[in-house]
Design a protein around this motif. Sequence first.
Motif, PDB file in Angstrom:
ATOM      1  N   VAL A 188      -3.962 -10.010  24.710  1.00 33.74           N
ATOM      2  CA  VAL A 188      -5.223 -10.371  24.064  1.00 33.74           C
ATOM      3  C   VAL A 188      -6.324  -9.384  24.431  1.00 33.74           C
ATOM      4  N   VAL A 189      -6.507  -9.159  25.721  1.00 35.90           N
ATOM      5  CA  VAL A 189      -7.583  -8.274  26.173  1.00 35.90           C
ATOM      6  C   VAL A 189      -7.301  -6.832  25.752  1.00 35.90           C
ATOM      7  N   GLY A 190      -6.054  -6.417  25.836  1.00 35.30           N
ATOM      8  CA  GLY A 190      -5.715  -5.066  25.403  1.00 35.30           C
ATOM      9  C   GLY A 190      -6.034  -4.841  23.942  1.00 35.30           C
ATOM     10  N   PHE A 191      -5.731  -5.822  23.110  1.00 36.11           N
ATOM     11  CA  PHE A 191      -6.046  -5.692  21.688  1.00 36.11           C
ATOM     12  C   PHE A 191      -7.549  -5.577  21.485  1.00 36.11           C
ATOM     13  N   ILE A 192      -8.318  -6.450  22.115  1.00 34.93           N
ATOM     14  CA  ILE A 192      -9.780  -6.443  21.951  1.00 34.93           C
ATOM     15  C   ILE A 192     -10.377  -5.130  22.456  1.00 34.93           C
ATOM     16  N   ALA A 193      -9.996  -4.717  23.655  1.00 32.13           N
ATOM     17  CA  ALA A 193     -10.589  -3.521  24.256  1.00 32.13           C
ATOM     18  C   ALA A 193     -10.175  -2.253  23.521  1.00 32.13           C
ATOM     19  N   VAL A 194      -8.902  -2.103  23.215  1.00 32.25           N
ATOM     20  CA  VAL A 194      -8.444  -0.876  22.544  1.00 32.25           C
ATOM     21  C   VAL A 194      -8.985  -0.810  21.119  1.00 32.25           C
ATOM     22  N   PHE A 195      -8.927  -1.913  20.398  1.00 34.24           N
ATOM     23  CA  PHE A 195      -9.452  -1.928  19.031  1.00 34.24           C
ATOM     24  C   PHE A 195     -10.950  -1.628  19.040  1.00 34.24           C
ATOM     25  N   GLY A 196     -11.682  -2.259  19.956  1.00 36.11           N
ATOM     26  CA  GLY A 196     -13.125  -2.006  20.045  1.00 36.11           C
ATOM     27  C   GLY A 196     -13.442  -0.585  20.426  1.00 36.11           C
ATOM     28  N   ALA A 197     -12.700  -0.037  21.374  1.00 39.62           N
ATOM     29  CA  ALA A 197     -12.936   1.345  21.797  1.00 39.62           C
ATOM     30  C   ALA A 197     -12.624   2.326  20.661  1.00 39.62           C
ATOM     31  N   LEU A 198     -11.553   2.084  19.925  1.00 34.56           N
ATOM     32  CA  LEU A 198     -11.209   2.973  18.815  1.00 34.56           C
ATOM     33  C   LEU A 198     -12.248   2.923  17.699  1.00 34.56           C
ATOM     34  N   ILE A 199     -12.682   1.720  17.353  1.00 31.44           N
ATOM     35  CA  ILE A 199     -13.691   1.578  16.301  1.00 31.44           C
ATOM     36  C   ILE A 199     -14.991   2.248  16.733  1.00 31.44           C
ATOM     37  N   THR A 200     -15.383   2.038  17.994  1.00 27.13           N
ATOM     38  CA  THR A 200     -16.602   2.658  18.515  1.00 27.13           C
ATOM     39  C   THR A 200     -16.490   4.180  18.476  1.00 27.13           C
ATOM     40  N   GLU A 201     -15.345   4.687  18.884  1.00 27.26           N
ATOM     41  CA  GLU A 201     -15.138   6.138  18.909  1.00 27.26           C
ATOM     42  C   GLU A 201     -15.178   6.734  17.501  1.00 27.26           C
ATOM     43  N   VAL A 202     -14.531   6.086  16.557  1.00 28.17           N
ATOM     44  CA  VAL A 202     -14.473   6.619  15.195  1.00 28.17           C
ATOM     45  C   VAL A 202     -15.841   6.555  14.514  1.00 28.17           C
ATOM     46  N   LEU A 203     -16.543   5.434  14.683  1.00 28.58           N
ATOM     47  CA  LEU A 203     -17.809   5.262  13.981  1.00 28.58           C
ATOM     48  C   LEU A 203     -18.976   5.988  14.628  1.00 28.58           C
ATOM     49  N   TYR A 204     -19.045   6.018  15.963  1.00 26.86           N
ATOM     50  CA  TYR A 204     -20.246   6.517  16.631  1.00 26.86           C
ATOM     51  C   TYR A 204     -20.033   7.771  17.473  1.00 26.86           C
ATOM     52  N   GLN A 205     -18.821   8.105  17.857  1.00 22.76           N
ATOM     53  CA  GLN A 205     -18.512   9.236  18.732  1.00 22.76           C
ATOM     54  C   GLN A 205     -19.485   9.338  19.915  1.00 22.76           C
ATOM     55  N   PRO A 206     -19.525   8.294  20.744  1.00 22.24           N
ATOM     56  CA  PRO A 206     -20.465   8.315  21.872  1.00 22.24           C
ATOM     57  C   PRO A 206     -19.980   9.267  22.964  1.00 22.24           C
ATOM     58  N   PRO A 207     -20.861   9.602  23.930  1.00 20.68           N
ATOM     59  CA  PRO A 207     -20.412  10.395  25.072  1.00 20.68           C
ATOM     60  C   PRO A 207     -19.332   9.648  25.853  1.00 20.68           C
ATOM     61  N   VAL A 208     -18.575  10.372  26.658  1.00 21.52           N
ATOM     62  CA  VAL A 208     -17.426   9.802  27.368  1.00 21.52           C
ATOM     63  C   VAL A 208     -17.826   8.639  28.272  1.00 21.52           C
ATOM     64  N   TRP A 209     -18.991   8.699  28.884  1.00 21.85           N
ATOM     65  CA  TRP A 209     -19.376   7.666  29.835  1.00 21.85           C
ATOM     66  C   TRP A 209     -19.656   6.323  29.157  1.00 21.85           C
ATOM     67  N   VAL A 210     -20.011   6.325  27.886  1.00 18.16           N
ATOM     68  CA  VAL A 210     -20.346   5.064  27.206  1.00 18.16           C
ATOM     69  C   VAL A 210     -19.121   4.145  27.067  1.00 18.16           C
ATOM     70  N   PRO A 211     -17.993   4.617  26.549  1.00 16.21           N
ATOM     71  CA  PRO A 211     -16.832   3.719  26.502  1.00 16.21           C
ATOM     72  C   PRO A 211     -16.376   3.273  27.890  1.00 16.21           C
ATOM     73  N   LEU A 212     -16.459   4.175  28.864  1.00 10.27           N
ATOM     74  CA  LEU A 212     -16.076   3.796  30.227  1.00 10.27           C
ATOM     75  C   LEU A 212     -17.001   2.711  30.777  1.00 10.27           C
ATOM     76  N   ALA A 213     -18.269   2.812  30.478  1.00 10.91           N
ATOM     77  CA  ALA A 213     -19.237   1.840  30.986  1.00 10.91           C
ATOM     78  C   ALA A 213     -19.180   0.511  30.236  1.00 10.91           C
ATOM     79  N   VAL A 214     -18.688   0.529  29.013  1.00 12.87           N
ATOM     80  CA  VAL A 214     -18.658  -0.695  28.204  1.00 12.87           C
ATOM     81  C   VAL A 214     -17.289  -1.369  28.247  1.00 12.87           C
ATOM     82  N   TRP A 215     -16.237  -0.639  27.917  1.00 19.70           N
ATOM     83  CA  TRP A 215     -14.940  -1.259  27.685  1.00 19.70           C
ATOM     84  C   TRP A 215     -14.179  -1.604  28.951  1.00 19.70           C
ATOM     85  N   ILE A 216     -14.303  -0.822  30.003  1.00 22.67           N
ATOM     86  CA  ILE A 216     -13.604  -1.164  31.249  1.00 22.67           C
ATOM     87  C   ILE A 216     -14.175  -2.435  31.877  1.00 22.67           C
TER      88      ILE A 216
END
Length: 121
Positions: free
Chosen positions: A60-88
Amino acid sequence: MTASEGLAPFLAGARGRCPACSQGALFEGFLRVARTCSACGRDLSANDSGDGPAVFVILVVGFIAVFGALITEVLYQPPVWVPLAVWIPLAAGLSLALLRPMKGLMIAAHLRHRAPPARQP
């Protein structure tokens, strides 16, 4: 048996209550199952959920985190620290929040279906 009677043990287990009576505590600590129910006296020590709750939480958590991280990366291309600070932290928090209710559900299913006690090695 009505639908609400059939769901009662599972709802009690998810809330951390004894699936047999819905009154006593199912856990002594965060994940340690109580030896007996403080309300009805049922022996809970033979109930072993094994790795089942962790597997479901990972899915469950893997689906939510990976799907959210991929969508965030594709739509916004944030700096590397943003996904690390949010998704982990989100994945860690969700894992801790879901593990206890999932273990309660697994123990309730174990009792509801009268599974044999776990064998000790």
